[in-house]
Design an enzyme around this catalytic site. Structure first.
Site, PDB file in Angstrom:
ATOM      1  N   ASP A 282       0.874  -1.172   0.000  1.00 46.78           N
ATOM      2  CA  ASP A 282       0.000   0.000   0.000  1.00 46.78           C
ATOM      3  C   ASP A 282       0.916   1.229   0.000  1.00 46.78           C
ATOM      4  O   ASP A 282       2.142   1.113  -0.184  1.00 46.78           O
ATOM      5  CB  ASP A 282      -1.001  -0.031   1.166  1.00 46.78           C
ATOM      6  CG  ASP A 282      -0.344   0.181   2.526  1.00 46.78           C
ATOM      7  OD1 ASP A 282       0.905   0.271   2.604  1.00 46.78           O
ATOM      8  OD2 ASP A 282      -1.084   0.260   3.530  1.00 46.78           O
TER       9      ASP A 282
ATOM     10  N   CYS B 181       3.272  -3.202   4.009  1.00 44.34           N
ATOM     11  CA  CYS B 181       2.419  -2.078   4.422  1.00 44.34           C
ATOM     12  C   CYS B 181       3.056  -1.451   5.650  1.00 44.34           C
ATOM     13  O   CYS B 181       4.220  -1.729   5.970  1.00 44.34           O
ATOM     14  CB  CYS B 181       0.968  -2.505   4.646  1.00 44.34           C
ATOM     15  SG  CYS B 181       0.664  -3.595   6.040  1.00 44.34           S
TER      16      CYS B 181
ATOM     17  N   THR C  87       2.515  -1.750   8.957  1.00 44.64           N
ATOM     18  CA  THR C  87       2.799  -2.686  10.052  1.00 44.64           C
ATOM     19  C   THR C  87       2.979  -4.123   9.598  1.00 44.64           C
ATOM     20  O   THR C  87       3.397  -4.968  10.399  1.00 44.64           O
ATOM     21  CB  THR C  87       1.630  -2.687  11.050  1.00 44.64           C
ATOM     22  OG1 THR C  87       0.452  -3.118  10.332  1.00 44.64           O
ATOM     23  CG2 THR C  87       1.388  -1.309  11.644  1.00 44.64           C
TER      24      THR C  87
ATOM     25  N   HIS D 239      10.053 -23.844   9.891  1.00 40.93           N
ATOM     26  CA  HIS D 239       9.033 -24.500  10.721  1.00 40.93           C
ATOM     27  C   HIS D 239       7.614 -24.384  10.159  1.00 40.93           C
ATOM     28  O   HIS D 239       6.808 -25.291  10.351  1.00 40.93           O
ATOM     29  CB  HIS D 239       9.030 -23.901  12.135  1.00 40.93           C
ATOM     30  CG  HIS D 239      10.235 -24.289  12.943  1.00 40.93           C
ATOM     31  ND1 HIS D 239      10.301 -24.100  14.306  1.00 40.93           N
ATOM     32  CD2 HIS D 239      11.419 -24.842  12.576  1.00 40.93           C
ATOM     33  CE1 HIS D 239      11.472 -24.534  14.753  1.00 40.93           C
ATOM     34  NE2 HIS D 239      12.171 -24.974  13.722  1.00 40.93           N
TER      35      HIS D 239
ATOM     36  N   HIS E 166       7.110 -30.629  11.547  1.00 38.98           N
ATOM     37  CA  HIS E 166       6.512 -29.356  11.136  1.00 38.98           C
ATOM     38  C   HIS E 166       5.484 -29.558  10.018  1.00 38.98           C
ATOM     39  O   HIS E 166       4.513 -28.813   9.923  1.00 38.98           O
ATOM     40  CB  HIS E 166       7.601 -28.378  10.697  1.00 38.98           C
ATOM     41  CG  HIS E 166       8.604 -28.114  11.771  1.00 38.98           C
ATOM     42  ND1 HIS E 166       8.259 -27.541  12.972  1.00 38.98           N
ATOM     43  CD2 HIS E 166       9.934 -28.383  11.843  1.00 38.98           C
ATOM     44  CE1 HIS E 166       9.334 -27.441  13.738  1.00 38.98           C
ATOM     45  NE2 HIS E 166      10.362 -27.956  13.082  1.00 38.98           N
TER      46      HIS E 166
HETATM   47  C1  RB5 Z   1      -1.754   2.752   6.520  1.00 35.31           C
HETATM   48  O1  RB5 Z   1      -1.749   3.943   7.234  1.00 35.31           O
HETATM   49  C2  RB5 Z   1      -1.624   1.576   7.466  1.00 35.31           C
HETATM   50  O2  RB5 Z   1      -2.754   1.425   8.238  1.00 35.31           O
HETATM   51  C3  RB5 Z   1      -1.332   0.302   6.686  1.00 35.31           C
HETATM   52  O3  RB5 Z   1      -0.188   0.474   5.922  1.00 35.31           O
HETATM   53  C4  RB5 Z   1      -1.083  -0.947   7.496  1.00 35.31           C
HETATM   54  O4  RB5 Z   1      -0.187  -0.707   8.530  1.00 35.31           O
HETATM   55  C5  RB5 Z   1      -2.266  -1.695   7.911  1.00 35.31           C
HETATM   56  O5  RB5 Z   1      -2.175  -2.798   8.429  1.00 35.31           O
END
Ligand code: RB5
Length: 143
Positions: free
Chosen positions: A4, A61, A63, A94, A129
């Site tokens: 993203d 993305c 996180t 694993h 595994h």
């Molecule tokens: C975007 O601001 C953020 O929410 C997205 O990149 C991600 O971290 C969502 O899981």
């Protein structure tokens, strides 16, 4: 690969290095830093893995969480968020993880590249595994 807006810059850096390392890359987007919604790219990339068109998915993305939650909806996808090369190694050996989700806002580009290299090369160990990952698909947890 997919990203993203939060993962776009890291995706571009990693894509260049992955291609230089001799792999072929299908990039389903996003193709700019304009705001975008992670499921719009996570699903097409994860589908390529689920359907056998790609050996691995690399989704980026902010996180890693949104990408992993989305990708893990698909049967045959085992998506993991990795912060270190050691976790990536264990996720391959694993869990036979086939989709890597990177938290662009929490890993620097060099660590991310180490994670990717491990993820692309480390083999699945099998044995005990294999039994465990087979149970992921066989068990219906809510029955
Ligand atoms: C975007 O601001 C953020 O929410 C997205 O990149 C991600 O971290 C969502 O899981």
């Amino acid at each position: 690969m997919a990203a993203d807006h939060a993962g776009f810059a890291l995706k571009e850096q990693l894509k260049k290095r992955i291609i230089e390392a001799g792999h072929s890359v299908a990039d389903v987007g996003t193709h700019s830093a304009e705001p975008s919604d992670y499921p719009d790219t996570a699903y097409p990339a994860a589908c390529m893995v689920a359907e056998g068109q790609s050996d691995r998915g690399i989704l980026v993305c902010g996180t890693g969480a949104g990408m992993a939650i989305t990708a893990n909806r698909l049967p045959a996808v085992r998506a993991v968020v990795c912060f270190s090369a050691e976790i990536a190694c264990l996720a391959r050996t694993h869990n036979d993880a086939n989709v890597l989700c990177l938290p662009a806002r929490f890993v620097d580009a060099e660590i991310a590249w180490q994670i990717v290299q491990v993820f692309l090369t480390e083999p699945f160990e099998g044995g005990r595994h294999l039994r465990r990952i087979e149970k992921i698909d066989r068990n219906t947890p809510c029955e």
